[in-house]
Motif scaffolding. Structure first.
Motif, PDB file in Angstrom:
ATOM      1  N   ARG A 156      -3.681  -0.820   5.530  1.00  0.00           N
ATOM      2  CA  ARG A 156      -3.876   0.559   5.055  1.00  0.00           C
ATOM      3  C   ARG A 156      -3.476   1.570   6.130  1.00  0.00           C
ATOM      4  N   GLN A 162      -6.061   8.534   1.032  1.00  0.00           N
ATOM      5  CA  GLN A 162      -6.727   7.300   1.453  1.00  0.00           C
ATOM      6  C   GLN A 162      -8.107   7.160   0.817  1.00  0.00           C
ATOM      7  N   GLU A 178       0.831  -1.208   0.000  1.00  0.00           N
ATOM      8  CA  GLU A 178       0.000   0.000   0.000  1.00  0.00           C
ATOM      9  C   GLU A 178       0.863   1.254   0.000  1.00  0.00           C
TER      10      GLU A 178
END
Length: 239
Positions: free
Chosen positions: A97, A67, A9
């Protein structure tokens, strides 16, 4: 598994040109502008005040805007559904995340601190540095939850537009570029309840004064974070 997911990520975020512009280049440019130009009112010491505001913007850029956009398009292209079908548990997808967001914020802090030192910034006291770290963690969690709330419920195109609009609004009148004290009376009362203002003012106390943030700043960040996380668990979809 968590390390692999978080690393993936974070690398995807830092490889994206638009994300680099949003999370690194714009905060660096704003840091220089606030520290060296008198266009906007910035309290003395000017560089220290600029650092506090730009660190808040960095958290908003990566934890919220980046995000939300990434999550919205991952849903659109079926990435989340494919990952959910693997051996990765759902909690680990979320934790990955969050960890990636912390990694990106850490990179931003290092780059911005290095640039601020070149501009003449005096490092905060050890106590101030610890309070700053705590506020950055709380800010990342709060804005990360808000990013998931936005990116997990709406169409990718809508998320892209709203995330950027909110970013601009928070920058201009959210207590970042302009401090709460520089806003009109009625507006300052409203903006003082926003997480952007709480983060910026709390960081100013830690970075410039070397003191603990006001309790209301911590409570505002916690309140927004808990409320956004609770709503996100009900509204976030995989597709």
């Amino acid at each position: 598994m968590l390390w692999a997911q978080a690393r993936t990520e974070a690398v995807l975020t830092l490889r994206n040109g638009e994300q680099v512009l949003l999370t690194v280049l714009i905060p660096l440019a704003l840091l220089v502008a606030l520290a060296k130009m008198s266009v906007l009112p910035v309290p003395e010491p000017r560089v220290g005040s600029a650092v506090a505001r730009v660190l808040a913007l960095a958290v908003i850029s990566s934890a919220f805007t980046g995000q939300a956009i990434a999550l919205g398009f991952d849903r659109r292209y079926g990435v989340l559904k494919r990952l959910a079908a693997t051996a990765l548990p759902r909690w680990l997808l979320v934790a990955g995340r969050v960890a990636a967001a912390f990694a990106v914020v850490a990179v931003q802090v290092v780059l911005l601190a290095g640039a601020a030192l070149l501009l003449g910034w005096d490092l905060p006291t050890p106590a101030g540095a610890l309070w700053a770290v705590l506020l950055l963690v709380l800010g990342t969690l709060a804005f990360g939850a808000l990013g998931v709330l936005l990116g997990g419920a709406l169409r990718a195109e809508v998320v892209l537009a709203l995330a950027n609009i909110v970013w601009v609004v928070l920058l201009l009148v959210g207590g970042v570029a302009l401090g709460v004290a520089d806003l009109p009376g009625w507006l300052s009362s409203v903006v003082g309840l926003l997480p952007s203002a709480a983060l910026a003012e709390g960081l100013h106390a830690a970075v410039v004064d070397g003191s603990a943030p006001a309790l209301r700043h911590v409570l505002v960040l916690l309140g927004w974070g808990v409320a956004a996380a609770a709503l996100a668990t009900r509204t976030t979809r995989l597709d």
